[in-house]
Structures are given as C-alpha cells and as structure tokens.
Design a protein around this motif. Sequence first.
Motif, PDB file in Angstrom:
ATOM      1  N   PRO A 194      44.349  54.999 -76.758  1.00 16.02           N
ATOM      2  CA  PRO A 194      44.719  54.555 -75.454  1.00 16.02           C
ATOM      3  C   PRO A 194      44.902  55.659 -74.349  1.00 16.02           C
ATOM      4  CG  PRO A 194      46.048  54.040 -77.560  1.00 16.02           C
ATOM      5  CD  PRO A 194      45.058  54.886 -77.850  1.00 16.02           C
ATOM      6  N   LYS A 195      44.962  56.829 -74.819  1.00 18.75           N
ATOM      7  CA  LYS A 195      45.108  57.984 -73.780  1.00 18.75           C
ATOM      8  C   LYS A 195      43.813  58.941 -73.725  1.00 18.75           C
ATOM      9  CE  LYS A 195      50.124  58.944 -74.399  1.00 18.75           C
ATOM     10  NZ  LYS A 195      51.035  59.942 -74.743  1.00 18.75           N
ATOM     11  N   GLY A 196      42.717  58.355 -74.379  1.00 25.46           N
ATOM     12  CA  GLY A 196      41.453  58.713 -74.236  1.00 25.46           C
ATOM     13  C   GLY A 196      41.255  59.836 -75.365  1.00 25.46           C
ATOM     14  N   CYS A 197      40.255  60.481 -75.535  1.00 29.65           N
ATOM     15  CA  CYS A 197      39.943  61.570 -76.844  1.00 29.65           C
ATOM     16  C   CYS A 197      40.709  62.798 -76.227  1.00 29.65           C
ATOM     17  CB  CYS A 197      38.415  61.675 -76.665  1.00 29.65           C
ATOM     18  SG  CYS A 197      38.023  62.486 -78.324  1.00 29.65           S
ATOM     19  N   SER A 223      46.634  69.287 -74.921  1.00 35.89           N
ATOM     20  CA  SER A 223      45.273  69.106 -75.313  1.00 35.89           C
ATOM     21  C   SER A 223      44.111  69.140 -74.299  1.00 35.89           C
ATOM     22  CB  SER A 223      44.943  68.603 -76.701  1.00 35.89           C
ATOM     23  OG  SER A 223      45.491  67.104 -76.196  1.00 35.89           O
ATOM     24  N   ASN A 224      42.909  69.358 -74.804  1.00 45.46           N
ATOM     25  CA  ASN A 224      41.809  68.988 -73.818  1.00 45.46           C
ATOM     26  C   ASN A 224      41.565  67.492 -73.743  1.00 45.46           C
ATOM     27  OD1 ASN A 224      41.237  71.625 -73.111  1.00 45.46           O
ATOM     28  ND2 ASN A 224      39.802  72.021 -74.923  1.00 45.46           N
ATOM     29  N   LYS A 225      41.017  66.966 -72.875  1.00 43.54           N
ATOM     30  CA  LYS A 225      40.362  65.647 -72.832  1.00 43.54           C
ATOM     31  C   LYS A 225      38.897  65.711 -72.926  1.00 43.54           C
ATOM     32  CE  LYS A 225      40.667  60.993 -70.845  1.00 43.54           C
ATOM     33  NZ  LYS A 225      41.246  60.017 -70.034  1.00 43.54           N
ATOM     34  N   TYR A 226      38.300  64.984 -73.734  1.00 43.39           N
ATOM     35  CA  TYR A 226      37.034  65.083 -73.933  1.00 43.39           C
ATOM     36  C   TYR A 226      35.985  63.966 -73.560  1.00 43.39           C
ATOM     37  CZ  TYR A 226      38.528  68.854 -77.165  1.00 43.39           C
ATOM     38  OH  TYR A 226      38.897  69.820 -77.775  1.00 43.39           O
TER      39      TYR A 226
END
Length: 136
Positions: A39-42, A84-87
């Motif tokens: 839902p929030k992306g990787c 955290s990073n978004k991949y």
Amino acid sequence: MKTSLEPFLKVEHSLLDNEVLTSTEKCLYMLLRRLKNAPKGCTPSYAYLKRKLKIKDNRTVLRALDRLQLFGYITWVNRGQNKSNKYYFRGDTNFQSILQDNLRLRKVMAQKQKNRYNQKLRDNFVNKRGIKVINS
C-alpha cells in the motif's frame, strides 16, 4: 486437478542469469520486488530485510543494495531521518532520473571521502614527522 492459489513472483531472466551478483543480492532483489505493490510502496526497513534474509550486519544489506543499484535493477529515495527508503525498480516512473541523481550523489560523496582520507594521511604524516605546516 487442484489449482494453487498461492501468490507467485515473476523475476527477470537477466537477474537469474547474472553471474556477477551473489545469491544474497538476488534474494534481496526478489524480496524487494515482492513488496513492490504494498500500500505505501516498497519501503522496508533494514531490520526487516536483515530478518527476512537472515543477515546479521547492516553493511551486508547496504552492500547488496548498492550493487543492485549499480547494475540498474533498483534505486531508492531517502525519505528522511528515521524513515526507511522507498525503492524503485527498472521500468517504474522516474526510475532513470532517480538513478542518475543517486549515481551523481555517489560520485560527490566518494570524492569527499577520498579528500578526507588524503587529509588524514597528510595529518598523520605531518604529526609523525613533527613537520610544521605553514599556510600561506
């Protein structure tokens, strides 16, 4: 015949055929791909990645992520401190521009690190020899 309803993951043949990447790096990529449609992306944390891959050290995860980025499989956006990073993956919108920005930043950071290292060597040499440096 009973059909399986268990989800599956498609992986590029180029990843499987890549003889330079380690098995840890390939597994990390597959784990990230599995989270792509979250839902929030990787956005997994390093703790989550370490736990899932049974890795003990953050540096191992960082090294694997770095190599996947250098090979152009993934890139990421740093979302700030304590987040955290978004991949992003090859083929995603803006992937190329994010990757280019990260590689440009990597080059700048590498130069800064090199300069710090050279300055430290110089300072150690000066201190060891008792040389007095005169700045003009």
